[in-house]
Design a protein around this motif. Structure first.
Motif, PDB file in Angstrom:
ATOM      1  N   GLY A 255     -15.829 -47.322 -20.017  1.00  0.00           N
ATOM      2  CA  GLY A 255     -16.775 -48.266 -19.447  1.00  0.00           C
ATOM      3  C   GLY A 255     -16.237 -49.100 -18.310  1.00  0.00           C
ATOM      4  O   GLY A 255     -16.995 -49.849 -17.681  1.00  0.00           O
ATOM      5  N   ALA A 256     -14.939 -48.993 -18.010  1.00  0.00           N
ATOM      6  CA  ALA A 256     -14.350 -49.804 -16.941  1.00  0.00           C
ATOM      7  C   ALA A 256     -14.642 -49.187 -15.582  1.00  0.00           C
ATOM      8  O   ALA A 256     -14.790 -47.970 -15.442  1.00  0.00           O
ATOM      9  CB  ALA A 256     -12.851 -49.932 -17.148  1.00  0.00           C
ATOM     10  N   GLN A 257     -14.711 -50.041 -14.567  1.00  0.00           N
ATOM     11  CA  GLN A 257     -14.963 -49.587 -13.209  1.00  0.00           C
ATOM     12  C   GLN A 257     -13.671 -49.263 -12.462  1.00  0.00           C
ATOM     13  O   GLN A 257     -13.669 -48.452 -11.541  1.00  0.00           O
ATOM     14  CB  GLN A 257     -15.739 -50.667 -12.436  1.00  0.00           C
ATOM     15  N   GLU A 258     -12.596 -49.900 -12.849  1.00  0.00           N
ATOM     16  CA  GLU A 258     -11.326 -49.732 -12.158  1.00  0.00           C
ATOM     17  C   GLU A 258     -10.264 -49.197 -13.114  1.00  0.00           C
ATOM     18  O   GLU A 258     -10.314 -49.428 -14.328  1.00  0.00           O
ATOM     19  CB  GLU A 258     -10.858 -51.074 -11.572  1.00  0.00           C
TER      20      GLU A 258
END
Length: 482
Positions: free
Chosen positions: A196-199
């Protein structure tokens, strides 16, 4: 009238030979008969051979009449690139002459069918190099034949070479294969992307990435993104520089979670080995592996260094109307080209070494069946490695394996094999080892994208496994001598 008697009637210096045998006699009838029959017999033989080939293609394969004649025409127009002919003086153990004769016919049939430019084959049995031979051409343009000394790219067999060097270092207490690689390389950062993380984030130290994982494709380090990485041309001065291609990319999965074949995982392993060994990686491989196993023709690929008996490499280009995945049909509308220039300094450990078939067969035998490594280490490397959830993978440490947990080197049942294939720009390779039968077979071809090379290696191995000269294979000619 026999062929010999017909030939006697052909004109010779000093007159014609008649039935009486005199040098000055002349029998016009026999002469005319001979002059007609000799070319007639030759024509019938040629037509018969082409007819036999046509019959094979029509009845033994799924060819149509059009496909069959296209293939025959292609063979006639390109005789120089058929590898079925051996111009080499082979290495042959006299005790294995019958086995080599049968294996040689298998190789010739396979290479002729698939139209390889050249190939080199070697077999080690019970610790002895019993057969090594080259077929076809190492340089098609100059018609330089392949010999058992010809050096070709071994591609991903380099992974097995690297892994065996690492295991020897482990036995010598130079390298701990279960220590996190960041303990050897403190400045190294590995990245992952949390769900779920963007980075991406830096992988924490409690998530270990070990040399064992790198050698068995469980680390999460990615493989090639695109063909440009597979055939790149940039030169790297050392293995550390090659890390720039992938080291800042996130892991494809958490360490140990999945099996993911990765050339770049071996590149990172080579940097760790270099750090632990205290010398440049190519020198470490030579000192730890190549010299002890007397692999004098094996080295990292370099375009600057003069390599004795280095062969050339080729690709097959298909017409746009045909798919490269088609087998026989595509041959009739294809042609050879020189493989494009590549620089393999970005992946010595994963696919950048060059060697001969006899060096590779010797390596396979000594590391699996010989005493280069201890029995305990051999058992460990021939055991399928496991994912975090306990699922066995199809890979040990450096070797492709059948998925099997109850490995017992002393009592292997069936035909357990350890092998490694390789595919490079302009080359294909296979190392096939039967530990129980104490046989190692190496096949190296100077053509990219070769199919069924594992099948060829297995058929060769079977000839040396248990040989009964009375049970002759249907395609092994009695008069074909090695």
């Amino acid at each position: 009238m026999t062929m010999r008697r017909m030939l006697r009637n052909i004109p010779r210096r000093g007159g014609y030979r008649g039935n009486g045998g005199g040098g000055g006699g002349y029998n016009r009838g026999n002469f005319r008969f001979g002059m007609v029959m000799v070319p007639l017999v030759a024509t019938v033989a040629t037509v018969g051979s082409l007819g036999a080939l046509t019959y094979y293609y029509l009845h033994m394969s799924n060819f149509s009449v059009k496909d069959a004649f296209h293939e025959l025409n292609w063979i006639i127009e390109h005789p120089e690139i058929r590898a079925s002919k051996s111009l080499d003086t082979p290495i042959l153990d006299p005790d294995y002459r019958p086995q080599a004769r049968f294996a040689r016919n298998i190789v010739k049939r396979h290479l002729s069918t698939h139209a390889y430019p050249g190939a080199t084959v070697a077999v080690v049995k019970d610790g002895r190099l019993v057969w090594a031979e080259g077929f076809g051409y190492s340089d098609v343009e100059n018609l330089v034949p392949v010999s058992h000394k010809t050096v070709f790219r071994v591609a991903s067999i380099s992974k097995a070479l690297t892994a065996m060097c690492a295991l020897k270092m482990w036995e010598n207490d130079q390298l701990d294969i279960d220590k996190d690689v960041r303990e050897y390389l403190p400045d190294l950062k590995l990245y992952f992307r949390p769900p779920g993380a963007q980075e991406k984030e830096v992988l924490p130290m409690d998530q270990k990435v070990t040399t064992r994982m790198l050698l068995s494709h469980l680390s999460g380090i990615r493989h090639y993104k695109e063909y440009a990485e597979y055939s790149q041309t940039k030169h790297y001065e050392n293995v550390e520089q090659a890390l720039e291609m992938f080291i800042n990319d996130e892991l494809q999965h958490m360490p140990g979670e999945k099996y993911l074949y990765s050339t770049f995982g071996l590149v990172l392993a080579s940097v760790v080995m270099q750090k632990a060994g205290g010398m440049p990686f190519p020198q470490l491989m030579t000192q730890t592996l190549f010299n002890p196993l007397d692999m004098k023709s094996t080295r990292e690929e370099s375009h600057d260094v003069l390599v004795p008996r280095r062969g050339r490499h080729y690709i097959r280009v298909f017409d746009k109307s045909n798919s490269p995945k088609e087998s026989y049909k595509s041959l009739a509308s294809s042609h050879l080209e020189n493989a494009p220039y590549v620089d393999n300094s970005n992946k010595f450990a994963g696919g950048g070494f060059m060697s001969t078939a006899k060096d590779i067969a010797k390596f396979g035998y000594q590391t699996i069946c010989g005493d280069f490594l201890s029995k305990q280490t051999q058992k460990m490397m021939l055991t399928p490695q496991k994912q975090n959830d306990g699922t066995a993978t199809p890979y040990g440490i450096g070797w492709s394996l059948p998925v099997r947990e109850d490995i017992d080197l002393e009592r292997m049942s069936g035909r357990f094999c350890a092998k490694h294939s390789g595919g490079a720009s302009g080359g294909t390779s296979m190392l096939y080892v039967l530990p129980e039968q104490k046989i190692a077979v190496a096949v190296i071809v100077n053509l990219q994208g070769v199919n069924r090379i594992a099948e060829l290696a297995e058929k060769i191995a079977m000839q040396f496994e248990s040989f009964d000269e009375k049970a002759k294979l249907p395609y092994a000619a009695k008069d074909d001598k090695v």
